[in-house]
Design a protein around this motif. Structure first.
Motif, PDB file in Angstrom:
ATOM      1  N   GLY A  38       0.799  -1.216   0.000  1.00  0.00           N
ATOM      2  CA  GLY A  38       0.000   0.000   0.000  1.00  0.00           C
ATOM      3  C   GLY A  38       0.834   1.268   0.000  1.00  0.00           C
ATOM      4  O   GLY A  38       0.330   2.335  -0.296  1.00  0.00           O
TER       5      GLY A  38
ATOM      6  N   GLU B 119       2.567   3.103  -5.009  1.00  0.00           N
ATOM      7  CA  GLU B 119       1.460   3.239  -5.947  1.00  0.00           C
ATOM      8  C   GLU B 119       2.033   3.392  -7.346  1.00  0.00           C
ATOM      9  O   GLU B 119       2.816   4.294  -7.598  1.00  0.00           O
ATOM     10  CB  GLU B 119       0.625   4.471  -5.603  1.00  0.00           C
ATOM     11  CG  GLU B 119      -0.846   4.195  -5.555  1.00  0.00           C
ATOM     12  CD  GLU B 119      -1.612   5.440  -5.159  1.00  0.00           C
ATOM     13  OE1 GLU B 119      -1.974   6.187  -6.077  1.00  0.00           O
ATOM     14  OE2 GLU B 119      -1.822   5.639  -3.959  1.00  0.00           O
ATOM     15  N   GLU B 120       1.665   2.488  -8.235  1.00  0.00           N
ATOM     16  CA  GLU B 120       2.124   2.572  -9.611  1.00  0.00           C
ATOM     17  C   GLU B 120       0.939   2.844 -10.499  1.00  0.00           C
ATOM     18  O   GLU B 120      -0.058   2.139 -10.446  1.00  0.00           O
ATOM     19  CB  GLU B 120       2.799   1.272 -10.042  1.00  0.00           C
ATOM     20  CG  GLU B 120       4.103   1.009  -9.327  1.00  0.00           C
ATOM     21  CD  GLU B 120       4.805  -0.203  -9.880  1.00  0.00           C
ATOM     22  OE1 GLU B 120       4.986  -0.275 -11.100  1.00  0.00           O
ATOM     23  OE2 GLU B 120       5.147  -1.075  -9.079  1.00  0.00           O
ATOM     24  N   SER B 121       1.047   3.859 -11.322  1.00  0.00           N
ATOM     25  CA  SER B 121      -0.050   4.156 -12.232  1.00  0.00           C
ATOM     26  C   SER B 121      -0.010   3.192 -13.399  1.00  0.00           C
ATOM     27  O   SER B 121       1.050   2.748 -13.831  1.00  0.00           O
ATOM     28  CB  SER B 121       0.057   5.596 -12.734  1.00  0.00           C
ATOM     29  OG  SER B 121       1.264   5.763 -13.430  1.00  0.00           O
TER      30      SER B 121
END
Length: 91
Positions: free
Chosen positions: A28, A31-33
């Motif tokens: 968590g 964060e990978e787009s």
């Protein structure tokens, strides 16, 4: 990531520098787009001239190789990856 290993690759053989079994980050925390795919941009410069045609030639060649080798073809349609078996591929 649940562990990591650091090597020095500057010589002929990799040398272990450090390692840890501890996580580098918690779930968590990272964060990978996701990539966004859409219509290809229109070429605007001299360096891009012909690039779309080159991509189309490469795609056609990939289809030919997949047909010849009986390999599934992976394509993107409507933002989804689709696997096409050799039987489904158009001749």
């Amino acid at each position: 990531m649940d562990h990591w290993v650091l090597y020095d690759n500057s010589g002929g053989e990799p040398v272990l520098i450090d390692w840890s079994g501890k996580a580098m980050s918690k779930k968590g925390d990272v964060e990978e787009s996701q990539p966004v795919y859409g219509a290809p941009p229109q070429p605007s410069g001299a360096d891009l001239k012909g690039s779309l045609a080159a991509l189309r030639r490469a795609a056609n060649r990939a289809r030919q190789v997949a047909q010849q080798t009986g390999t599934d073809l992976i394509v993107m349609r409507d933002g989804q990856l689709i696997r096409i078996s050799p039987a489904e591929q158009q001749p």
